[in-house]
Scaffold this motif. Structure first.
Motif, PDB file in Angstrom:
ATOM      1  N   LEU A 142     -20.651 -24.379 -27.401  1.00 40.18           N
ATOM      2  CA  LEU A 142     -19.721 -25.169 -28.069  1.00 40.18           C
ATOM      3  C   LEU A 142     -19.554 -26.485 -27.204  1.00 40.18           C
ATOM      4  O   LEU A 142     -18.813 -27.453 -28.094  1.00 40.18           O
ATOM      5  N   PRO A 185     -18.008 -25.209 -34.740  1.00 43.84           N
ATOM      6  CA  PRO A 185     -17.191 -24.113 -34.231  1.00 43.84           C
ATOM      7  C   PRO A 185     -16.464 -23.296 -35.478  1.00 43.84           C
ATOM      8  O   PRO A 185     -15.733 -24.245 -36.161  1.00 43.84           O
ATOM      9  N   ALA A 216     -14.064 -19.551 -32.629  1.00 42.43           N
ATOM     10  CA  ALA A 216     -14.707 -20.196 -31.536  1.00 42.43           C
ATOM     11  C   ALA A 216     -13.590 -21.316 -30.960  1.00 42.43           C
ATOM     12  O   ALA A 216     -13.596 -21.347 -29.611  1.00 42.43           O
TER      13      ALA A 216
END
Length: 302
Positions: free
Chosen positions: A16, A60, A64
């Motif tokens: 991420l 993402p 996420a």
């Protein structure tokens, strides 16, 4: 259902943060193929794509984005938990320690120990509890942080110990008692009336065995469960008390102390703790303070 691999949390955090498999691989010092396999495992574990292709980079998914704040906090907390402990700052230490001590410890060493701890760490609080037996369960269960005493058969094999001082039994009578004058022989000692200290109602001990080896026997006029009680009786009667020298130093003030005319072995008093505290900086500091406060010798005399 098997537990998830918690290493995947660090992997997802890197993915991420970098937004690419290659960047996350460089951060974690893995190969791009290993990182791709880790991403596949993350997708399989969470049931979500987590990162989806958008041109040349990964973006993402909503899941996420939802995980990112919580994930960062978890990873930071895990890393903090695994870092070496910060240097101990005694002036900022706020902690309570429970000490289980044998009779006489507070009277002889307690004031010096409390004074030292308050000078070095005013936020520390001591709780003293009596040591009525040698069972190691309080140390093992965490109810007691540190205790003092003689290592015995009931001491748990895992318990750590460090000698504090060597002690021996001495005889004690009131000032003016016949044994306060002249040489004390085994026969004179045995002929007097004695106060016996026994916590387990045992009538025989090392003194009885040493006297019997000489063909002598003492007469016990009173039995008590503690040394302070024995000394209180000796102070106000003609009874003879036989007590540990170091542990009763202050308690014997104003009384006459003499060396026992018997071939008795001395014993070592130690501080004992559970190995869970071996690496605890504050506990190590406490042990050093106890060690320092119990140093020195106490001689015979009135």
């Amino acid at each position: 259902m098997s537990d998830p691999d918690l290493n995947l949390l660090i992997t997802l955090d890197a993915l991420l943060a970098e937004g690419s498999v290659a960047g996350a691989a460089r951060r974690l010092r893995l190969s791009p193929s290993a990182m791709s396999r880790a991403l596949a495992r993350l997708r399989d574990t969470t049931g979500d794509p987590l990162l989806v292709r958008a041109g040349r980079r990964l973006v993402p998914s909503p899941r996420a984005l939802e995980l990112r704040p919580q994930l960062g906090r978890l990873v930071d907390e895990a890393r903090a938990a695994l870092r070496p402990a910060a240097a101990l700052k005694l002036s900022q230490l706020h902690r309570s320690f429970t000490l289980r001590t044998s009779e006489g410890f507070i009277e002889n060493f307690g004031a010096a120990l409390v004074t030292r701890l308050q000078q070095e760490a005013p936020g520390v609080r001591l709780r003293f509890v009596p040591k009525l037996d040698k069972d190691s369960a309080p140390l093992r269960d965490g109810d007691v942080d540190l205790e003092t005493g003689v290592i015995g058969r009931d001491t748990g094999p895992e318990i750590r110990a460090r000698p504090l001082f060597h002690d021996r039994f001495v005889g004690v009578v009131r000032q003016g008692h016949p044994l306060s004058r002249g040489r004390v022989t085994a026969a004179r000692y045995a002929a007097g009336a004695h106060v016996l200290v026994s916590r387990r109602s045992m009538e025989r001990g090392p003194i009885e065995e040493a006297l019997e080896a000489l063909g002598l026997q003492r007469r016990v006029a009173a039995t008590v469960t503690g040394f302070s009680m024995a000394l209180a009786l000796a102070r106000g009667t003609d009874l003879i008390a036989s007590v540990p020298e170091r542990h009763t130093g202050h308690l014997r003030h104003g009384l006459h102390t003499f060396e026992l005319p018997l071939p008795l072995s001395g014993f070592t008093v130690s501080q004992l703790w559970h190995p869970r505290f071996d690496g605890d900086a504050a506990h190590r500091w406490l042990r050093e303070c106890v060690q320092a406060c119990c140093g020195g010798e106490t001689g015979l005399g009135s």
